[in-house]
Enzyme design. Sequence first.
Site, PDB file in Angstrom:
ATOM      1  N   ASP A  63      23.781  52.325  23.031  1.00 26.05           N
ATOM      2  CA  ASP A  63      22.714  51.335  23.084  1.00 26.05           C
ATOM      3  C   ASP A  63      23.094  50.097  22.270  1.00 26.05           C
ATOM      4  O   ASP A  63      23.306  50.174  21.067  1.00 26.05           O
ATOM      5  CB  ASP A  63      21.449  51.983  22.520  1.00 26.05           C
ATOM      6  CG  ASP A  63      20.242  51.106  22.722  1.00 26.05           C
ATOM      7  OD1 ASP A  63      20.121  50.543  23.819  1.00 26.05           O
ATOM      8  OD2 ASP A  63      19.442  50.976  21.793  1.00 26.05           O
ATOM      9  N   THR A  96      20.042  44.907  26.387  1.00 28.99           N
ATOM     10  CA  THR A  96      20.516  44.303  25.132  1.00 28.99           C
ATOM     11  C   THR A  96      22.014  44.021  25.177  1.00 28.99           C
ATOM     12  O   THR A  96      22.454  42.961  24.741  1.00 28.99           O
ATOM     13  CB  THR A  96      20.208  45.217  23.935  1.00 28.99           C
ATOM     14  OG1 THR A  96      20.726  46.521  24.183  1.00 28.99           O
ATOM     15  CG2 THR A  96      18.715  45.316  23.713  1.00 28.99           C
ATOM     16  N   THR A  97      22.776  44.961  25.716  1.00 27.88           N
ATOM     17  CA  THR A  97      24.218  44.748  25.794  1.00 27.88           C
ATOM     18  C   THR A  97      24.521  43.577  26.721  1.00 27.88           C
ATOM     19  O   THR A  97      25.337  42.705  26.403  1.00 27.88           O
ATOM     20  CB  THR A  97      24.918  46.018  26.319  1.00 27.88           C
ATOM     21  OG1 THR A  97      24.348  47.152  25.686  1.00 27.88           O
ATOM     22  CG2 THR A  97      26.396  45.974  26.043  1.00 27.88           C
ATOM     23  N   ASP A 386      14.330  52.992  26.427  1.00 29.33           N
ATOM     24  CA  ASP A 386      14.750  51.948  27.368  1.00 29.33           C
ATOM     25  C   ASP A 386      13.992  52.097  28.681  1.00 29.33           C
ATOM     26  O   ASP A 386      13.499  51.127  29.255  1.00 29.33           O
ATOM     27  CB  ASP A 386      16.261  52.047  27.673  1.00 29.33           C
ATOM     28  CG  ASP A 386      17.113  51.520  26.522  1.00 29.33           C
ATOM     29  OD1 ASP A 386      16.536  51.123  25.490  1.00 29.33           O
ATOM     30  OD2 ASP A 386      18.351  51.508  26.654  1.00 29.33           O
TER      31      ASP A 386
END
Length: 538
Positions: A63, A96-97, A386
Amino acid sequence: MAQEQQPILVLPEGTSRYLGKDAQRMNILAGKILAETVRTTLGPRGMDKMLVDSLGDIVVTNDGVTILKEMDIEHPAAKMLVEVAKTQEDEVGDGTTTAVIIAGELLKKAENLLEMEIHPTIIAMGYRQAAEKAQEILNTIAIDASDRDTLIKVAMTAMTGKGTEKAREPLAELIVDAVKQVEEDGEVEKDHIKIEKKEGAAVDDSTLVQGVIIDKERVHPGMPKKVENAKIALLNCPIEVKETEVDAEIRITDPSQMQAFIEQEEQMIRDMVDKIVSTGANVLFCQKGIDDLAQHYLAKAGVLAVRRVKKSDMEKLSKATGASIVTNIEDLSEEDIGEAGVVSEKKISGEEMIFVEECKEPKAVTILVRGSTEHVVSEVERAIEDAIGVVAATVEDGKVVAGGGAPEIEIAKRLKDYADAISGREQLAVSAFAEALEIVPKTLAENAGLDSIDALVDLRAAHETSPYMGLDVFEGDIVDMNKAGVIEPHKVKKQAIQSAAEAAEMILRIDDVIAASSSDSSDEDMDEMGGMGGMPPM
Ligand code: ADP
Ligand code: MG
């Protein structure tokens, strides 16, 4: 004479300062390094990272935001990218990545433009223009859908490759049920879905409880272990005789007085318990302590009581059971009492937990996450978070886009056409922005062990016919992602592109970094980070 002039000190001694190109290079490098760190985790076939903190605690995760949060980053520009990840997490809970690697790639492309002597302001302006156009394009390829089937696919896409493989579908169903249950007027308060984790069972033993699980046990062994048709009272005051505020001294002159004093205290406790029982309550959750004697009387009255319940849990109990949290026992009345089909103490992996279940139309629910070990459970928990985020976003927004790099390729393609129509040097920045977005499918391919150049070429060709063609990372084929069920909320992509662009733009506009020397040890860290591992000498 010039060479004899005294230097003028404007800034205090020890302040470090980087100007112009140095500042830009340093900031761009920091951003790139950060993006480089997380990019190997992108996508279902991304790798995990093992993070060990200064106390030796281990986190194994895929994550993006977790990695960045745990990394304890010092460099100011790198910190801005961490902010991008955090915003993404807070706003939509996924992507997010993606946000960080797009930002990193935008900086990398900007570096090339800077080398071509294009002024950073021009680049920033071009990026802004491109970002706006990108959102327009994204809107045109978004699809209106928020039916159950779509929500399940969205949840599954978010969880792919995150330690949930064997149980992805049942978990997705459970998450969709949870989100639907707590939804109120089209809004989803994610806090009302509690995640309680316990190792020692398979991931597919995870369950959804129509109510709340409290990680506590009943206060007294004489209390019932299970109460059906539970009538629930929620108190946030202690059940005990109040200590005198000021130091008081009570003088007792003969033993009978002592006895009377004790009896009086007992009577007060008994009155409190009577008051609770008189409302019909047979279950009590107390945010504060419960006196030994009160425990005894409650047990005698057949009430299941739990003490020192967390404030956040009290709120969830209220949402789930309809009970009101009461601050003063005297004020407790029948109207404050909530209901649940059953309240029971169960042993999960050797530990007692209180289950408040079978609530009618609860507005708070709990997902009990299981997994073989602590690290597995924690990673599954992050995957579930998520997934809750993406399902909630889809419920609220009602729009989805294809995954697997499809939107990035489509936006890149159309942005390049758009760039051709722009005159001046901004054109180069818009083109660079378009190319930067391709980092997403490129990285998905790389992480899957595929040839990324081939994948990009094939994807671009496929987009001549359909905007939904993406990379199937398991088979290595280019397929229609909507048909393959790989879909994501529109909001995730929208936010990722927007915050990546804003962060890149902001970093590019900086031409002067003035860092005060701090008095503590972070001073050294700062200098070290200024050189950011392997930074070329300037
Ligand atoms: P992020 O933190 O950005 O959400 P992830 O590691 O979750 O990063 O990866 C998300 C990316 O993986 C998205 O671009 C998504 O479309 C892609 N993805 C998810 N499932 C698949 C799949 N089955 N095939 C191809 N790409 C997928
Ligand atoms: Mg994700």
